[in-house]
Design a protein around this motif. Structure first.
Motif: not given
Length: 251
Positions: A72-80
């Protein structure tokens, strides 16, 4: 004893909470706040492992929980965040003209703004990197490929630079569609590349054994004092270059 073993897991959950809040801000286009909470999550991510080692509370549950929180923190967030930056460049989000089941309308409705979805490749590459890390026995004392927190810092630094260091040439580079597309592809590659990178884990405080780490920390402090948020991409680049130059035994 049971409570002691849950301390690292509690810190990991704080990482997940911070990442979840960052997702909300990123979706709402408040990218600076998203960056702040992502950094907070990365802070907790560093200390959950430290707490586990100090308390001798490592567990299989903690390993899985850590990866899920990092996703979530280091996968989804930078993607969004990357998606939102690309959306800003292309002018509108991809769902403004949603396709219908009519074939002609489907192709007519797809325009350049759909390229903003390329930012979500970061999510996919991060997931693959985290899954691979969990089963790769070579990454116990060093890394192979860029760690997801480092990649996240690289990406979330962009809106912070735009907000607080908005010199004309900096804005022109960051808000260039080709720069963002290339950066997305490069970051996805670095996450899963077979490139050995040293870890900031000190087995001893001996300078000779940790000269690469001490040198990196000193240069990092210098970059931060000099360049502020602009220092973050420079530090990530420095990290990769120094790792390529260091001998295998020094990692």
């Amino acid at each position: 004893m049971w409570l002691k073993k849950q301390v690292p897991n509690g810190i990991t959950l704080l990482n997940l909470l911070s990442g979840s809040i960052a997702v909300i801000f990123a979706v709402q286009e408040h990218l600076e706040y998203a960056a702040f909470f992502a950094m907070l999550g990365i802070f907790f991510d560093f200390f959950d492992g430290l707490a586990a080692r100090l308390l001798n509370a490592q567990s299989a549950l903690g390993l899985q929980l850590d990866s899920l929180a990092d996703m979530v923190t280091s996968g989804v967030v930078p993607g969004i965040v990357m998606y939102q930056l690309l959306t800003k460049v292309f002018g509108k989000p991809f769902y403004v003209t949603p396709p219908t089941w009519n074939t002609n309308q489907v192709f007519a409705s797809i325009d350049a703004s759909y390229f903003s979805l390329l930012g979500l490749l970061v999510v996919l590459a991060s997931a693959y990197r985290l899954a691979k890390f969990n089963i790769d026995t070579r990454q116990t004392t060093s890394f192979i490929g860029l760690p997801t927190p480092a990649n996240t810092l690289l990406i979330i630094s962009l809106p912070l630079i735009l907000k607080f260091q908005h010199e004309g040439w900096v804005v022109a580079i960051i808000l260039n569609k080709w720069f963002l597309i290339v950066l997305t592809l490069v970051s996805c590659y670095l996450l899963n590349a077979e490139i050995p990178l040293f870890a900031l884990k000190f087995k001893t405080w001996n300078i000779q054994d940790n000269k690469i780490r001490y040198a990196f920390l000193v240069l990092t402090i210098g970059f931060i004092a000099w360049l502020k948020f602009l220092s973050i991409p420079c530090i990530i680049l420095l990290y990769v270059i120094m790792s390529l130059l260091v001998k295998t035994g020094d990692r």
